[in-house]
Design an enzyme around this catalytic site. Structure first.
Site, PDB file in Angstrom:
ATOM      1  N   LYS A  84      -9.707   3.205  -3.038  1.00 31.51           N
ATOM      2  CA  LYS A  84     -10.204   2.696  -1.760  1.00 31.51           C
ATOM      3  C   LYS A  84     -11.583   3.267  -1.445  1.00 31.51           C
ATOM      4  O   LYS A  84     -11.832   4.465  -1.599  1.00 31.51           O
ATOM      5  CB  LYS A  84      -9.210   3.047  -0.646  1.00 31.51           C
ATOM      6  CG  LYS A  84      -9.517   2.381   0.691  1.00 31.51           C
ATOM      7  CD  LYS A  84      -8.412   2.649   1.697  1.00 31.51           C
ATOM      8  CE  LYS A  84      -8.674   1.925   3.015  1.00 31.51           C
ATOM      9  NZ  LYS A  84      -7.607   2.196   4.005  1.00 31.51           N
TER      10      LYS A  84
ATOM     11  N   GLU B 294       0.822  -1.218   0.000  1.00 30.54           N
ATOM     12  CA  GLU B 294       0.000   0.000   0.000  1.00 30.54           C
ATOM     13  C   GLU B 294       0.852   1.263   0.000  1.00 30.54           C
ATOM     14  O   GLU B 294       1.892   1.316   0.643  1.00 30.54           O
ATOM     15  CB  GLU B 294      -0.899   0.000   1.239  1.00 30.54           C
ATOM     16  CG  GLU B 294      -1.736   1.253   1.411  1.00 30.54           C
ATOM     17  CD  GLU B 294      -2.339   1.390   2.797  1.00 30.54           C
ATOM     18  OE1 GLU B 294      -3.215   2.253   2.964  1.00 30.54           O
ATOM     19  OE2 GLU B 294      -1.924   0.642   3.707  1.00 30.54           O
TER      20      GLU B 294
ATOM     21  N   CYS C 171      -5.534  -1.988   2.950  1.00 34.06           N
ATOM     22  CA  CYS C 171      -5.385  -1.876   4.406  1.00 34.06           C
ATOM     23  C   CYS C 171      -6.593  -2.486   5.108  1.00 34.06           C
ATOM     24  O   CYS C 171      -6.944  -3.629   4.871  1.00 34.06           O
ATOM     25  CB  CYS C 171      -5.160  -0.418   4.796  1.00 34.06           C
ATOM     26  SG  CYS C 171      -4.647  -0.183   6.521  1.00 34.06           S
TER      27      CYS C 171
END
Length: 528
Positions: free
Chosen positions: A349, A284, A404
């Site tokens: 995201k 990430e 995440c």
């Protein structure tokens, strides 16, 4: 046992609060990396006894007493299970150390209102004997579901994770999911409370024996479900996971651009173990710059990749500014780069971390007015993507991408439309060092494989990077704090388990538990 039960139930004042905090804290030992399942009973059994002692005066007084016990229990559980969040405030200690108490104690204090609600809800249905176990299970399980959904949700260390770490016990998640495991974990953990006084000797042991029998049945189901042989691999796919183990405090500084790229490129160019990789995966937010606006770095990636190979990497990206704006919107993204240095795929995201990746606009203005800043070095923080779509990567089956902590949300990680064939999770847990945090994060992502019947490919900056098959078995793993690459085949997906197709089983069980608790409660209050 009678004396112990009465001492807990009748405790008052600071001793009662301390008992509740201690009982909650013990429960954190059932979570990763410890996985000590009996800690669940050592935590939930005294919680039932505390609720036994909350019948004080009027019903509102009783409910307030139950909620207070639940708050103290929850505060102990969350402090003991989430203390490692404080490590993030020490990465740039000169700017954020002042906020450490708010992270270590403030968040647990807020989260503790969920078990406070659960304890009060349980007390509404309370009755002597086995009925109170049903009431407690229902109240606390509902509060855990609410914690995972309200205010963007935070299902970290949901109680069902106590049963979601062992390869045999976790297979029940294929039927009932994480929240079904939570119902089972609470009922099993609370069952020893019936060993207290008020029942015959044989009656006291009925519930604990049934709980042990249920655990044995879960393990037997898991043993039956998991095949002895490894699952097959996807043809013509060879993954290379690169784990740079880059300290967070050195990572997001533009001056480190060349040093960081050199490290990534050197690690990724290591001679392969067996077949040459077809896909290289980086973690990430891998860069302290915008990859899509950095042609020199894209050219370096093109030089690294053999013909036909693709890089899948975390990378912040920015939209073009709108008229009148100085900068565009920023997104925490996964980008796919081909062997010519062209970005050919992207995922933004959806589920951002509150106060980590964004701050509500009013609070952001107050923070800036006070001369402070948020964690992310992004003006205004990241923007969430409005929808979750399939990530298309040439040479790979359809990908359910997660960045995440998106991977901790059961039932929310799959995109709309066609069913993907793997879960990709890129993350950066360097914020939390060598604490329980990265282990807890990996365990929760791993459980998604059992719920969805999909393999997991997880690449983390400092670890734990791994490939997990659709039964939750770890195929290959690089430990926390290691540096290097992991070359591994991609396991195939299996048919969608029951939990991935319907949540009716859990809803039905919850309604039955509520009904049984209600019937026991009505018998207690019925006139003679």
């Amino acid at each position: 046992m009678k004396i112990l039960t009465q001492r807990v139930a009748l405790a008052r004042g600071w001793r009662r609060g301390l008992l509740a905090v201690g009982a909650g804290a013990v429960g954190a030992l059932a979570m990763p990396p410890f996985g000590f399942v009996p800690a669940l009973a050592l935590s939930l059994t005294p919680a039932v006894w505390l609720l036994d002692g909350t019948a004080r005066g009027t019903r509102p007084q009783t409910l307030r007493a139950a909620a207070l016990d639940g708050w103290f229990w929850g505060f102990g559980y969350f402090v003991a299970g989430l203390w490692w969040l404080g490590a993030a405030f020490l990465v740039e200690a000169d700017q954020f150390a002042w906020a450490l108490p708010f992270g270590v104690f403030g968040l647990p204090a807020l989260l503790a209102f969920f078990p406070a609600f659960g304890f009060a809800a349980a007390r509404l249905l309370w009755s002597p004997g086995a009925g109170r176990i049903f009431a407690f299970t229902f109240g606390l399980a509902v509060s855990e579901w609410l914690r995972g959904h309200l205010f963007t949700g935070f299902p970290w260390n949901t109680l069902g994770m106590a049963l979601g770490q062992n390869i045999w016990l976790m297979q029940s998640a294929s039927l009932v999911g994480l929240y079904g495991l939570t119902v089972l974990a609470i009922g099993i953990g609370a069952s020893p409370a019936l060993l207290g006084p008020g029942r015959t000797r044989s009656g006291r042991w009925t519930a604990p024996i049934l709980a042990l029998g249920l655990l044995a049945a879960m393990a037997g189901f898991g043993f039956w479900r998991v095949p002895a042989a490894p699952v097959a691999s996807v043809a013509d796919v060879r993954l290379r996971l690169m784990q740079p183990n880059l300290p967070q405090d050195a990572k997001f500084h533009p001056g480190n651009r060349e040093v960081i790229m050199r490290r990534y490129l050197t690690l990724s160019a290591a001679p392969p173990e067996g077949k040459s990789p077809t896909h290289v995966i980086w973690p990430e937010s891998a860069f302290p710059f915008l990859l899509h606006r950095s042609p020199a770095q894209l050219n370096q990636i093109a030089t690294l990749l053999p013909p036909g190979t693709h890089l899948v990497t975390g990378a912040a990206r920015m939209d073009e500014p709108l008229p009148g704006e100085e900068v565009g919107k920023f997104f925490n993204a996964i980008q796919v780069v081909d062997d010519r240095g062209t970005i050919v795929g992207s995922y933004d995201k959806v589920h951002l971390v509150p106060f980590g990746e964004y701050v509500p606009k009013l609070l952001d203005a107050l923070i800036r007015a006070a001369g402070l800043r948020q964690f992310v070095h992004i003006p205004g923080g990241f923007e969430p993507s409005p929808r979750r779509g399939v990530l298309s990567v040439p040479g790979l089956p359809p990908v359910a991408a997660t960045i995440c902590y998106e991977a901790i949300f059961p039932g929310e990680i799959l995109p709309d439309g066609e069913r993907p064939q793997l879960i990709l999770n890129v993350t950066n847990d360097a914020w939390f060092g060598s604490t329980p945090g990265p282990y807890q994060h990996f365990a929760q992502a791993r459980l998604r494989t059992v719920e969805e019947g999909l393999p997991l490919v997880r690449d983390a900056n400092t670890g734990i990077s791994a490939v997990v098959d659709p039964y939750g078995r770890v195929v290959a793993r690089m430990e926390l704090g290691a540096e290097g690459v992991l070359d591994v085949d991609l396991p195939v997906a299996i048919a969608a388990p029951f939990a991935a197709r319907s949540n009716m089983f859990v809803l039905t069980v919850m309604l039955l538990i509520c009904l049984m608790a209600s019937m026991a409660h009505r018998r207690r209050v019925a006139p003679v």
